[in-house]
Scaffold this motif. Structure first.
Motif, mmCIF file in Angstrom:
data_model
loop_
_atom_site.group_PDB
_atom_site.id
_atom_site.type_symbol
_atom_site.label_atom_id
_atom_site.label_comp_id
_atom_site.label_asym_id
_atom_site.label_seq_id
_atom_site.Cartn_x
_atom_site.Cartn_y
_atom_site.Cartn_z
ATOM 1 N N ALA A 8 0.871 -1.347 -0.067
ATOM 2 C CA ALA A 8 0.041 0.011 -0.060
ATOM 3 C C ALA A 8 0.957 1.029 -0.026
ATOM 4 O O ALA A 8 1.947 1.297 0.400
ATOM 5 N N LEU A 9 0.365 2.375 -0.381
ATOM 6 C CA LEU A 9 1.152 3.608 -0.429
ATOM 7 C C LEU A 9 1.667 3.853 1.098
ATOM 8 O O LEU A 9 2.686 4.451 1.334
ATOM 9 N N ALA A 10 0.773 3.640 2.107
ATOM 10 C CA ALA A 10 1.481 4.022 3.653
ATOM 11 C C ALA A 10 2.489 3.096 3.784
ATOM 12 O O ALA A 10 3.201 3.351 4.655
ATOM 13 N N ASP A 11 2.555 1.820 3.095
ATOM 14 C CA ASP A 11 3.648 0.964 3.234
ATOM 15 C C ASP A 11 5.310 1.692 2.672
ATOM 16 O O ASP A 11 6.329 1.351 3.113
ATOM 17 N N LEU A 12 5.192 2.405 2.045
ATOM 18 C CA LEU A 12 6.274 3.208 1.169
ATOM 19 C C LEU A 12 7.160 4.085 2.220
ATOM 20 O O LEU A 12 6.881 4.468 3.041
ATOM 21 N N ASP A 13 8.536 3.662 2.179
ATOM 22 C CA ASP A 13 9.348 4.337 2.704
ATOM 23 C C ASP A 13 10.055 5.571 2.137
ATOM 24 O O ASP A 13 10.540 6.732 2.911
ATOM 25 N N ALA A 14 9.964 5.801 0.742
ATOM 26 C CA ALA A 14 10.317 6.943 -0.025
ATOM 27 C C ALA A 14 9.625 7.097 -1.207
ATOM 28 O O ALA A 14 9.157 5.735 -1.829
ATOM 29 N N VAL A 15 9.586 7.858 -1.967
ATOM 30 C CA VAL A 15 9.084 7.961 -3.485
ATOM 31 C C VAL A 15 10.445 8.552 -4.102
ATOM 32 O O VAL A 15 11.021 9.539 -3.601
ATOM 33 N N ALA A 16 10.611 8.348 -5.157
ATOM 34 C CA ALA A 16 11.788 8.686 -6.350
ATOM 35 C C ALA A 16 11.193 9.052 -7.492
ATOM 36 O O ALA A 16 10.235 8.604 -8.045
ATOM 37 N N VAL A 17 11.861 9.998 -8.170
ATOM 38 C CA VAL A 17 11.373 10.451 -9.414
ATOM 39 C C VAL A 17 12.607 10.933 -10.425
ATOM 40 O O VAL A 17 13.405 11.277 -9.764
ATOM 41 N N THR A 18 12.416 10.762 -11.642
ATOM 42 C CA THR A 18 13.352 11.343 -12.623
ATOM 43 C C THR A 18 13.375 12.827 -12.766
ATOM 44 O O THR A 18 12.268 13.572 -12.987
ATOM 45 N N SER A 19 14.233 13.604 -12.327
ATOM 46 C CA SER A 19 14.260 14.995 -12.454
ATOM 47 C C SER A 19 14.896 15.408 -14.128
ATOM 48 O O SER A 19 14.580 16.427 -14.345
ATOM 49 N N GLY A 20 15.809 14.391 -14.559
ATOM 50 C CA GLY A 20 16.286 15.036 -15.740
ATOM 51 C C GLY A 20 17.398 14.002 -16.012
ATOM 52 O O GLY A 20 17.814 13.045 -15.191
ATOM 53 N N PRO A 21 18.023 14.075 -17.232
ATOM 54 C CA PRO A 21 17.625 14.845 -18.574
ATOM 55 C C PRO A 21 16.516 14.034 -18.944
ATOM 56 O O PRO A 21 15.918 12.685 -18.904
#
Length: 354
Positions: A72-85
């Protein structure tokens, strides 16, 4: 954090909406929603179309990834995302979604580099031994062709060289169009080349002459090769002769593969690194893999190739890089970062303003 972090990664740098979930170095989900069919109508990626497709695909892709990982979303420890390029508009969609998700869940957010993510995909191969450093990495995709020296995945990545014009994948698309083959060009060139002679036509190897090596030893250029293919086919057509599509495709592919492998192995020799990692979507090209493995073995260089499902753009590699950063003790990014279409590969994580 004493346990392996559970991280959700979001990747929207081009035409694929990638959502991945990893626990430490274990892959739990790799969900990809591609808008390739929409771009095929135009013969290439249209940034505005890509951005709209990401908007539509993000929520269902996140739900599918969570279901596959059984978390579940609540289980996550962190979120990551591509900032670039990547494409600015496409990146903005992913960055906005990641910030909203992290804030609403009160979870730390890691903004990371897309290219370094391709290297991080290797750590998700549970059947391979740990990645040794330093290693040379050759990343080949539709938007990037880069040669890197990786001394440490989370702290020290050096750009040795990159394409000065078309990326290799872009050249495949353009040559496919010249030959009347559909988009995307890579698989189509591969299929056509299967029955062709790679030695039938001698096409140029960009930036490979002695005069180029001083300033551009590790750089790539495929624009001249594309032009050479165009001129060759035009001359045949002007003479009223049929164009041998299979031979042209095979000879073009051989020129690209030759340059990529030659420069990558030169980097290994020059830096005394007996390891080469291949990444990016073009690594799906069997001829490239075969030539790299054969020539590297002759030079006693070990070649690593992540699972092909993780070589194309995906969210799992972004989650994996963030997981490595977390386990290395790196603090999260602030919310001040944005989408950076020209983010340098040396900036592994974007921290934002303090």
């Amino acid at each position: 954090m004493n346990r392996e972090p559970l991280v959700l990664g979001i990747e929207t740098s081009c035409d694929e909406t990638g959502i991945g979930i990893v626990r430490g170095r274990t892959l739990l989900s790799n969900t990809i929603a591609s808008s390739m069919d929409e771009h095929a109508r135009y013969g290439g990626v249209v940034p505005e179309v890509a951005a709209r497709a990401h908007l539509e695909a993000l929520e269902p892709a996140i739900r599918a990834a969570l279901a596959e990982a059984d978390v579940a979303l609540a289980d996550l420890d962190a979120v990551a995302v591509t900032s670039g390029p990547g494409l600015a508009g496409a990146l903005m969609v992913g960055v906005g979604a990641a910030k909203a998700l992290a804030v609403s869940l009160e979870k730390p957010l890691y903004a990371v580099n897309h290219l370094v993510g391709h290297i991080a995909a290797d750590v998700l191969d549970g059947d391979a031994p740990p990645l040794e450093y330093p290693t040379v990495a050759l990343l080949v995709s539709g938007g990037h062709t880069s040669l890197l020296l990786v001394r440490d995945l989370t702290s020290d990545v050096e750009l040795l060289g990159e394409t000065m014009d078309d990326a290799a994948g872009e050249a495949f698309d353009k040559v496919a169009r010249l030959l009347g083959l559909p988009y995307p060009g890579g698989p189509e060139i591969d299929r056509a080349a299967a029955s062709g002679d790679p030695l039938a036509i001698t096409f140029p190897r960009g930036l490979s002459r002695a005069s180029d090596m001083a300033a551009h030893r590790y750089d790539f250029s495929f624009s001249g090769l594309k032009t050479a293919v165009a001129r060759w086919t035009e001359q045949r057509q002007a003479a009223g002769e049929p164009v041998p599509v299979a031979d042209v495709a095979a000879s073009f592919r051989e020129a690209v593969v030759d340059v990529l492998v030659t420069k990558a192995l030169a980097a290994c020799r020059d830096h005394d690194v007996p390891r080469l990692l291949l990444g990016g979507g073009v690594i799906a090209n069997r001829r490239l893999r075969d030539v790299a493995l054969e020539r590297a073995a002759a030079e006693r260089v070990t070649v690593r190739i992540p699972p092909l499902s993780l070589c194309t753009d995906n969210g799992a590699m972004i989650a994996a890089l963030a997981s490595e950063l977390i386990m290395a003790g790196r603090p999260a990014s602030t919310l001040e970062f944005g989408a950076d279409s020209t983010l340098p590969v040396t900036e592994i994580q974007v921290a934002g303003s303090a």
